[in-house]
Each structure stands twice: as structure tokens, then as C-alpha cells.
Design a protein around this motif. Structure first.
Motif, PDB file in Angstrom:
ATOM      1  N   PRO A 191       0.810  -1.219   0.000  1.00 28.33           N
ATOM      2  CA  PRO A 191       0.000   0.000   0.000  1.00 28.33           C
ATOM      3  C   PRO A 191       0.842   1.267   0.000  1.00 28.33           C
ATOM      4  N   TRP A 192       2.076   1.169   0.469  1.00 30.43           N
ATOM      5  CA  TRP A 192       2.986   2.307   0.560  1.00 30.43           C
ATOM      6  C   TRP A 192       3.675   2.624  -0.767  1.00 30.43           C
ATOM      7  N   GLY A 193       3.589   1.739  -1.772  1.00 26.53           N
ATOM      8  CA  GLY A 193       4.268   1.944  -3.043  1.00 26.53           C
ATOM      9  C   GLY A 193       5.008   0.698  -3.471  1.00 26.53           C
ATOM     10  N   ALA A 194       6.117   0.884  -4.193  1.00 27.99           N
ATOM     11  CA  ALA A 194       6.916  -0.254  -4.656  1.00 27.99           C
ATOM     12  C   ALA A 194       8.386   0.125  -4.659  1.00 27.99           C
ATOM     13  N   VAL A 195       9.230  -0.885  -4.474  1.00 28.13           N
ATOM     14  CA  VAL A 195      10.684  -0.713  -4.540  1.00 28.13           C
ATOM     15  C   VAL A 195      11.226  -1.705  -5.551  1.00 28.13           C
ATOM     16  N   ALA A 196      11.897  -1.187  -6.564  1.00 30.36           N
ATOM     17  CA  ALA A 196      12.542  -2.018  -7.591  1.00 30.36           C
ATOM     18  C   ALA A 196      14.044  -1.769  -7.498  1.00 30.36           C
ATOM     19  N   SER A 197      14.744  -2.666  -6.809  1.00 28.98           N
ATOM     20  CA  SER A 197      16.175  -2.496  -6.577  1.00 28.98           C
ATOM     21  C   SER A 197      16.955  -3.317  -7.594  1.00 28.98           C
ATOM     22  N   LEU A 198      17.812  -2.647  -8.356  1.00 28.26           N
ATOM     23  CA  LEU A 198      18.634  -3.283  -9.390  1.00 28.26           C
ATOM     24  C   LEU A 198      20.097  -3.259  -8.962  1.00 28.26           C
ATOM     25  N   SER A 199      20.317  -3.581  -7.712  1.00 27.18           N
ATOM     26  CA  SER A 199      21.631  -3.439  -7.099  1.00 27.18           C
ATOM     27  C   SER A 199      22.601  -4.534  -7.540  1.00 27.18           C
ATOM     28  N   PRO A 200      23.878  -4.180  -7.692  1.00 31.97           N
ATOM     29  CA  PRO A 200      24.919  -5.189  -7.893  1.00 31.97           C
ATOM     30  C   PRO A 200      25.660  -5.564  -6.612  1.00 31.97           C
ATOM     31  N   GLU A 201      25.288  -4.962  -5.461  1.00 28.38           N
ATOM     32  CA  GLU A 201      26.170  -5.000  -4.283  1.00 28.38           C
ATOM     33  C   GLU A 201      25.573  -5.753  -3.100  1.00 28.38           C
TER      34      GLU A 201
ATOM     35  N   VAL B 142      14.866   2.125  -7.772  1.00 27.12           N
ATOM     36  CA  VAL B 142      13.767   3.032  -8.102  1.00 27.12           C
ATOM     37  C   VAL B 142      12.663   2.846  -7.074  1.00 27.12           C
ATOM     38  N   GLU B 143      12.258   3.945  -6.450  1.00 26.83           N
ATOM     39  CA  GLU B 143      11.178   3.938  -5.460  1.00 26.83           C
ATOM     40  C   GLU B 143       9.939   4.562  -6.086  1.00 26.83           C
ATOM     41  N   PHE B 144       8.850   3.794  -6.132  1.00 29.21           N
ATOM     42  CA  PHE B 144       7.609   4.248  -6.742  1.00 29.21           C
ATOM     43  C   PHE B 144       6.629   4.694  -5.668  1.00 29.21           C
ATOM     44  N   GLY B 145       6.110   5.900  -5.825  1.00 28.83           N
ATOM     45  CA  GLY B 145       5.058   6.396  -4.959  1.00 28.83           C
ATOM     46  C   GLY B 145       3.802   6.654  -5.761  1.00 28.83           C
ATOM     47  N   ALA B 146       2.984   7.577  -5.302  1.00 29.06           N
ATOM     48  CA  ALA B 146       1.726   7.880  -5.965  1.00 29.06           C
ATOM     49  C   ALA B 146       1.977   8.768  -7.182  1.00 29.06           C
ATOM     50  N   GLY B 147       2.336   8.135  -8.299  1.00 23.68           N
ATOM     51  CA  GLY B 147       2.560   8.855  -9.540  1.00 23.68           C
ATOM     52  C   GLY B 147       3.948   9.427  -9.716  1.00 23.68           C
ATOM     53  N   THR B 148       4.769   9.390  -8.670  1.00 21.79           N
ATOM     54  CA  THR B 148       6.135   9.886  -8.759  1.00 21.79           C
ATOM     55  C   THR B 148       7.118   8.789  -8.373  1.00 21.79           C
ATOM     56  N   CYS B 149       8.344   8.920  -8.826  1.00 20.32           N
ATOM     57  CA  CYS B 149       9.384   7.955  -8.481  1.00 20.32           C
ATOM     58  C   CYS B 149      10.718   8.673  -8.378  1.00 20.32           C
ATOM     59  N   VAL B 150      11.671   8.041  -7.697  1.00 21.38           N
ATOM     60  CA  VAL B 150      13.005   8.614  -7.536  1.00 21.38           C
ATOM     61  C   VAL B 150      14.047   7.529  -7.778  1.00 21.38           C
ATOM     62  N   LEU B 151      15.195   7.966  -8.290  1.00 19.09           N
ATOM     63  CA  LEU B 151      16.350   7.098  -8.526  1.00 19.09           C
ATOM     64  C   LEU B 151      17.574   7.806  -7.979  1.00 19.09           C
ATOM     65  N   GLY B 152      18.097   7.318  -6.868  1.00 21.70           N
ATOM     66  CA  GLY B 152      19.277   7.927  -6.277  1.00 21.70           C
ATOM     67  C   GLY B 152      20.557   7.451  -6.939  1.00 21.70           C
ATOM     68  N   VAL B 153      21.539   8.333  -7.015  1.00 20.61           N
ATOM     69  CA  VAL B 153      22.874   8.008  -7.524  1.00 20.61           C
ATOM     70  C   VAL B 153      23.893   8.792  -6.714  1.00 20.61           C
ATOM     71  N   GLY B 154      25.109   8.289  -6.661  1.00 19.28           N
ATOM     72  CA  GLY B 154      26.145   8.995  -5.920  1.00 19.28           C
ATOM     73  C   GLY B 154      27.494   8.345  -6.112  1.00 19.28           C
ATOM     74  N   GLY B 155      28.481   8.852  -5.404  1.00 16.29           N
ATOM     75  CA  GLY B 155      29.820   8.304  -5.514  1.00 16.29           C
ATOM     76  C   GLY B 155      30.689   8.753  -4.359  1.00 16.29           C
ATOM     77  N   GLY B 156      31.745   7.983  -4.109  1.00 13.73           N
ATOM     78  CA  GLY B 156      32.661   8.292  -3.019  1.00 13.73           C
ATOM     79  C   GLY B 156      33.608   9.416  -3.397  1.00 13.73           C
ATOM     80  N   ILE B 157      33.710  10.399  -2.518  1.00 15.44           N
ATOM     81  CA  ILE B 157      34.578  11.554  -2.744  1.00 15.44           C
ATOM     82  C   ILE B 157      35.840  11.388  -1.901  1.00 15.44           C
ATOM     83  N   THR B 158      36.995  11.481  -2.545  1.00 15.54           N
ATOM     84  CA  THR B 158      38.283  11.477  -1.852  1.00 15.54           C
ATOM     85  C   THR B 158      39.026  12.756  -2.223  1.00 15.54           C
TER      86      THR B 158
END
Length: 428
Positions: free
Chosen positions: A216-226, A373-389
Motif C-alpha cells: 500500500p505504501w508503493g513499490a521498490v525495484a532495486s537493481l543493485s549489484p552489491e 527506483v522507489e515508486f510512490g503515488a505517480g512519482t518515483c526517484v532514482l538515487g545516484v552517488g559516488g565516493g569523494i576522496t
């Protein structure tokens, strides 16, 4: 406990889609799945999983009993499938896209369908009921009705990400941290079926630690390699990923990169410390260091840390020691987390948390919820990032974010693929 050999059948994506159609016909909750490399198997699917919010301290709680094995691989039987979101917010408060989404959610299944490493499907249940004939048919002869999905993505704000990277570099020069994982995100609007997105994604990109669940809260589609952490009896293992290049580049450049190697080794030390908090003294070892591995769209540097847990250590104890994952925080971990709250304008949500399964027979395996990818009510988000040295370049870090997202952004809806195929064939 009951097992039945079903034989060869559809691919994980086909079977998951077939089970989703079965669930709709029966009026029961949709299936959930982990696919790629889980518990020595290629896929585990709960035919129907009712999910709900749980207290974060109860996520992945499951009694442990000695691992059982068959010629087809480890018996899983059933267990708890769910997610635990990244625990830290941001200075600007919660994101609208995460409003109403619980900090942890999941559900218990008494039954799984397991695809072993040799391509054979098994019906496994913690109870005694035989496999229903329609369930077996959905696996062996999946009938897949193509379902539509579509996402319109909007890119992150480049200058906001640059500002976060530059603030991180200032903190490194000041000696506050040695490394931190600065993240941003794509936002989107979607229509259609999130499960159809996931089946298309795993069919095309085959991530090693993919997972899907919805409620009921939405959906999570994780395509993780880790792999965040696995726990089988007293054996603990974690395989942090740090260091990235696009697949078009020469993978040898990763091992030759001072920045990427330093990034990986610092996180390996952090993982050793995290596991060491619950491990037998002297049992923490680095099984593999700086291996170059392919992942969807990119090459990664991957290392593996192993340990033996102390008697009486629970999964909750392990999560208290190691969560959130080292590879998405920084060194030192507590200070990096404090600073990341200031540098990132949005809360991360499930991204950088974990999705996985805990089984009373097979133990616990959890991914790092990246490429998620996190799916909500009509919207979704895809986070990305990287390690900073200290050797990071803000423009290169931005490009790394784009490279990591590319395989997901490149996915197209079935309708769009048909149109593209017709155009390529000269049809109008």
C-alpha cells in the motif's frame, strides 16, 4: 517443510510476471522477488506477499536454525522479505516523494519458488501443503501478458551536486573526513505497472542483487549489484563496491586509478571495523581485494570481507553494528553521516538502505539499495552517488553519477520498443 522439483520453466522475469497475473486473478497481494545471486540460487520468488510497515528494529527478524541443503542448493523454504530505509534525513527535512513511506516494510512468506544454479525451479514451503497446480503451471509454462509502464525522468541539479562535492573536499582538507559518499537523484513521473518495469529491467540488465516488493505504501525495484551483508550460521560476509568506470572504458584503468583504489581500500577498512564489532576476535579477513567486476553499464572495484560472528549475535545486532552500509556513508562513518545531512538537500529514502531476505533455514542476505527506483503515488526517484576522496574532480563525480544511472534511464517501455523496432525495420 516440503519441497517439490518443478523442473525447467520460464526466466525469473517471465515467472514473476506470470505470478503477478495469477495474483491479480486471485485477488491476492502481488509477488515479491530477489533475483541474480541470492542464497546460492538465481531467483527466489514469493508467489504473494502482503507487506506492511514494521519498526526498523524488527526488520529481517527471523529465527535461525541450522542451514539445510539439497542437491539443488540451499533450502530457503520461506522467510521475511523487505527493506530498511537509509536512516538519516537531510537538513531541509523529509522529501515529498518519501511522504508516507515507512522506514521499514516487508512481509512473511511460508512459500518460495526457487530457481537453482542449474536452471531448475523448486517449490519450497515451511508448511506441508503440496504445490497448487496453477502455481506450478505459472512457473513451468508462464503465460505473460505484456503490461505497460512508462517513466518520464528529470535529471538532478548539477550545481547542487557540485556544491556538495566541493563541501566534501573542503571537509577532507580540514581533516574532518577521509571520504564520503555524496548523492543526488533523478525524479520521475510514472504510469503503468512498477512490476513490469522491474521484470523488463532484470531481463535486460541482470543485476546480481536485484529485489522487488510492493504494498500500500508503493513499490521498490532495486537493481543493485552489491552485497551489503550475508549471514549463514556464524559466517558473515560483505562485498563493498567502490570505484566505477563505464563499460566502454578499459577495466584495467580501475586498478590503475589512485583515486578508485584508495576509495575502495578505505571502505574495506570501514567494513572490517563494522563486522569486527560483532565478530570473534581475529576472525575478520579480507577474502578478495580490488577485484574488477562488470555490473549493468559499468565496471566496479569489488572487495570481500568475511568474519565469524560471536555466539548469541542476532541479525538485529549485526544491523546495529554495520547499518547503514559502509560504501554509501564514509570514513569516519559517524562524522561522514553528520556532514552528509548538510550536503544533500533531500533525504535518501530506501536508496542507500537495504533490501533482502531473512530465512529460518538459509540465513540472511541483504543488498545495498543502490540503482534502486522507489515508486510512490505517480512519482518515483532514482538515487545516484559516488565516493569523494581528496583526488576527486567534481565534473568526474557528476559523470560517474550519470554512468551509474545510464542502464536504468536507457530502459524503454514495451510500447516504445515496438515503435523503435518498427522504425528500424523501415515501418511507419
Amino acid at each position: 517443510m516440503r519441497m517439490e522439483r518443478l523442473g525447467r520453466g520460464g526466466t525469473p522475469a517471465q515467472v514473476l510476471a506470470s505470478l503477478a497475473e495469477r495474483a491479480r486473478n486471485l485477488g491476492v497481494p502481488p509477488p515479491a522477488a530477489v533475483t541474480g545471486d541470492w542464497f546460492g540460487s538465481a531467483a527466489l520468488i514469493a508467489p504473494s506477499l502482503a507487506t506492511g510497515a514494521v519498526d526498523p528494529s524488527d526488520a529481517f527478524a527471523c529465527p535461525d536454525i541450522p542451514e539445510a541443503r539439497t542437491p539443488g542448493g540451499p533450502v530457503v523454504g520461506g522467510g521475511w522479505i523487505g527493506y530498511l530505509a537509509y536512516p538519516d534525513g537531510s537538513a531541509s527535512g523529509p522529501s515529498p516523494e518519501h511522504s508516507g513511506r515507512p522506514a521499514a516494510a516487508g512481509g512473511w512468506t511460508d512459500t518460495v519458488l526457487r530457481l537453482d544454479a542449474d536452471g531448475c525451479w523448486w517449490y519450497e514451503t515451511l508448511g506441508a501443503a503440496p504445490c497448487p497446480s496453477d502455481l506450478a503451471a505459472a512457473v513451468v509454462e508462464p503465460r505473460v501478458r505484456e503490461r505497460f509502464w512508462h517513466i518520464d525522468w528529470s535529471p538532478p541539479h548539477r550545481e547542487t551536486h557540485r556544491r556538495g562535492v566541493e563541501q566534501c573536499l573542503d571537509a577532507i582538507r580540514a581533516g574532518e573526513v577521509y571520504q564520503a559518499c555524496v548523492c543526488t537523484r533523478f525524479t520521475g513521473t510514472w504510469t503503468g505497472d512498477p512490476l513490469a518495469f522491474f521484470t523488463a529491467a532484470v531481463a535486460r540488465t541482470a543485476p546480481a542483487r536485484a529485489a522487488y516488493l510492493q504494498g500500500p505504501w508503493g513499490a521498490v525495484a532495486s537493481l543493485s549489484p552489491e552485497l551489503f551483508v550475508s549471514r549463514h550460521g556464524d559466517a558473515l560476509r560483505s562485498s563493498p563496491i567502490k570505484g566505477t568506470l563505464p563499460l566502454s572504458a578499459d577495466p584495467a584503468l580501475l586498478r590503475a586509478s589512485v583515486k578508485d583504489v584508495a576509495e575502495n581500500i578505505m571502505i574495506v577498512d570501514l567494513v572490517r571495523n563494522d563486522l569486527g564489532r560483532v565478530a570473534e576476535t581475529g576472525s575478520v579477513t579480507v577474502e578478495e581485494l580490488l577485484a574488477v567486476r562488470p555490473a549493468p553499464g559499468v565496471w566496479h572495484l569489488v572487495s570481500t570481507v568475511a568474519a565469524r560472528s560471536r555466539p548469541g549475535v542476532t541479525t538485529a545486532d549485526l544491523l546495529d553494528a554495520a547499518f547503514p552500509p559502509a560504501s554509501v556513508t564514509g570514513c569516519p562513518k559517524i562524522r561522514a553521516r553528520d556532514l552528509l545531512r548538510q550536503w544533500e538537500p533531500h533525504s535518501r529514502g530506501v536508496y542507500c538502505g537495504t533490501v533482502g531476505m531473512s530465512s529460518p533455514l538459509a540465513g540472511t542476505e541483504l543488498n545495498v539499495a543502490i540503482r534502486t527506483v522507489e515508486f510512490g503515488a505517480g512519482t518515483c526517484v532514482l538515487g545516484v552517488g559516488g565516493g569523494i576522496t581528496i583526488d576527486s574532480d567534481p565534473d568526474a563525480e557528476w559523470q560517474e553519477c550519470l554512468d551509474k544511472a545510464a542502464s536504468i534511464l536507457a530502459l524503454s517501455t514495451p510500447r516504445e520498443r515496438v515503435r523503435a523496432d518498427r522504425t528500424a525495420a523501415g515501418c511507419h
